[in-house]
Design an enzyme around this catalytic site. Structure first.
Site, PDB file in Angstrom:
ATOM      1  CB  ALA A   1     -19.409  75.193  49.345  1.00 58.83           C
TER       2      ALA A   1
ATOM      3  CD  GLN B   1     -22.899  69.642  54.408  1.00 58.69           C
ATOM      4  OE1 GLN B   1     -22.232  69.761  55.427  1.00 58.69           O
ATOM      5  NE2 GLN B   1     -24.173  69.288  54.439  1.00 58.69           N
ATOM      6  CB  SER B   2     -19.235  76.478  54.077  1.00 63.63           C
ATOM      7  OG  SER B   2     -18.219  77.252  54.649  1.00 63.63           O
ATOM      8  CG  ASN B   3     -15.786  72.115  57.078  1.00 64.96           C
ATOM      9  OD1 ASN B   3     -16.504  71.367  57.731  1.00 64.96           O
ATOM     10  ND2 ASN B   3     -15.159  71.717  55.979  1.00 64.96           N
TER      11      ASN B   3
ATOM     12  CB  CYS C   1     -20.658  78.787  56.651  1.00 68.26           C
ATOM     13  SG  CYS C   1     -20.466  79.772  55.148  1.00 68.26           S
TER      14      CYS C   1
END
Ligand SMILES: Cc1ncc(COP(=O)(O)O)c(C=O)c1O
Length: 333
Positions: free
Chosen positions: A74, A76-78, A80
């Site tokens: 997403a 705000q992906s952690n 990623c």
């Protein structure tokens, strides 16, 4: 369980702490004793659960001779962020495909994890519509990079395949070793349940150590039935990969979906209360999308008397606090 049969990179600095939370337990009426496993303190840029999974996924990529990692998440992906972090550390290129699950939520100049992607030197960010086939989108990116002579490796969303979930089976074993050493008996473990690798890995790992402790998941997006099936399916694959005797039973997979609210990543009042309560009682930072909603579930279950009086309940803190900075208005309201 034998983890040495799989390629693994050494990203941990030993076990993450298990701490008691006396002030939070007291604030919730003192009927249960709350503990926390601090996977928010895992190494990797700003920590969090994906480091454990990436030990196995990135090792697999390197064993296959990859020079480039592609993953998705997403906006705000952690996941990623941590994939970009460990790729940078390993000297691998990293490309991201971001799914805009809430229309208009991607901002190139956004803060939180969004900002960190840039700092961690991701080579490209492609933003696709919510509901896109993310594997297909990453496949397209891989073809593009192969045509340029690169050797890309796709890590699925959340690193939630049987390879990544090995990290949480290993975490369950680590947890049991700590509890046995400390002589601490835990009655129930609560985990966030998203792309499912953390939850599946914990159940398989607890089963593989014969610990007989129930593990319940608090959903961050899906309904109970859908999520339980998703976690179970991954756990069956993982148990087979690890050779866990007897596999896993369907009834070991329990999810709560009452704390999702209007949808994935959309703030709820109970998430805001949980984030504030953990901060002011234990000085522990949660996140708005995962650990905050999971903690809202934990708090409500304690208040509702779901756990027996005097029970010892362990909350798995999976990290994510950089996303707080993308939600400051939510907490200031
Ligand atoms: C901070 C945080 N907690 C929990 C989760 C959920 O873990 P899983 O995707 O393994 O279910 C995620 C997933 O991205 C996360 O970033």
């Amino acid at each position: 369980m034998n983890f040495t049969q799989f390629p693994r990179r050494p990203y941990l600095n030993g076990p993450t702490p298990i701490e008691s939370m006396p002030s939070l337990s007291k604030a919730l009426g003192g009927k249960v004793n709350l503990y926390i496993k601090r996977d928010d303190l895992l190494p990797g840029a700003a920590g969090g659960n994906k480091t454990r999974k990436l030990e196995f996924c990135i090792a697999d990529a390197m064993a296959q001779g990859a020079d480039t990692i592609i993953t998705c998440g997403a906006v705000q992906s952690n996941h990623c962020r941590l994939t970009a972090a460990w790729s940078a550390k390993e000297g691998l290129d990293c490309h991201l495909v971001l799914e805009e699950r809430v229309e208009g939520s991607y901002k190139k100049e956004g803060s939180g994890n969004n900002f960190l992607f840039e700092l961690l030197d991701v080579k490209s960010i492609e933003v696709v519509k919510g509901g896109s086939d993310m594997m297909a989108e990453m496949g397209k990116k891989a073809d593009e990079l192969k045509a340029q002579g690169k050797k890309p490796y796709i890590v699925p969303g959340g690193a939630s395949n049987a390879i990544g979930a090995l990290g949480y089976a290993a975490c369950a074993e680590e947890t049991m070793n700590q509890l046995n050493t400390e002589g601490l008996s835990i009655d129930h473990i609560i985990v966030p349940s998203g792309s499912a690798g953390t939850h599946a890995g914990m159940v398989v790992g607890i089963s593989g150590t014969n610990a007989n402790i129930p593990v319940s998941g608090v959903n961050v997006s899906r309904t109970k039935d859908v999520q339980e099936e998703l976690v179970f399916k991954l756990a069956v694959e993982l148990a087979e990969k690890l050779g866990v005797k007897g596999g896993v039973e369907r009834d070991a997979f329990v999810c709560f979906d009452q704390y999702v609210g209007p949808g994935y990543s959309i703030p709820t009042d109970s998430m805001v209360e949980a984030v504030k309560l953990f901060a002011k009682t234990e000085a522990i930072l949660l996140d708005p999308v995962y650990s905050g909603k999971a903690a809202a579930g934990l708090i409500d279950l304690v208040r509702k008397g779901h756990f027996a009086e005097g029970a010892n309940v362990l909350f798995l803190h999976t990290g994510g606090s950089p996303a707080l900075f993308a939600y400051m208005d939510t907490f200031r309201q």
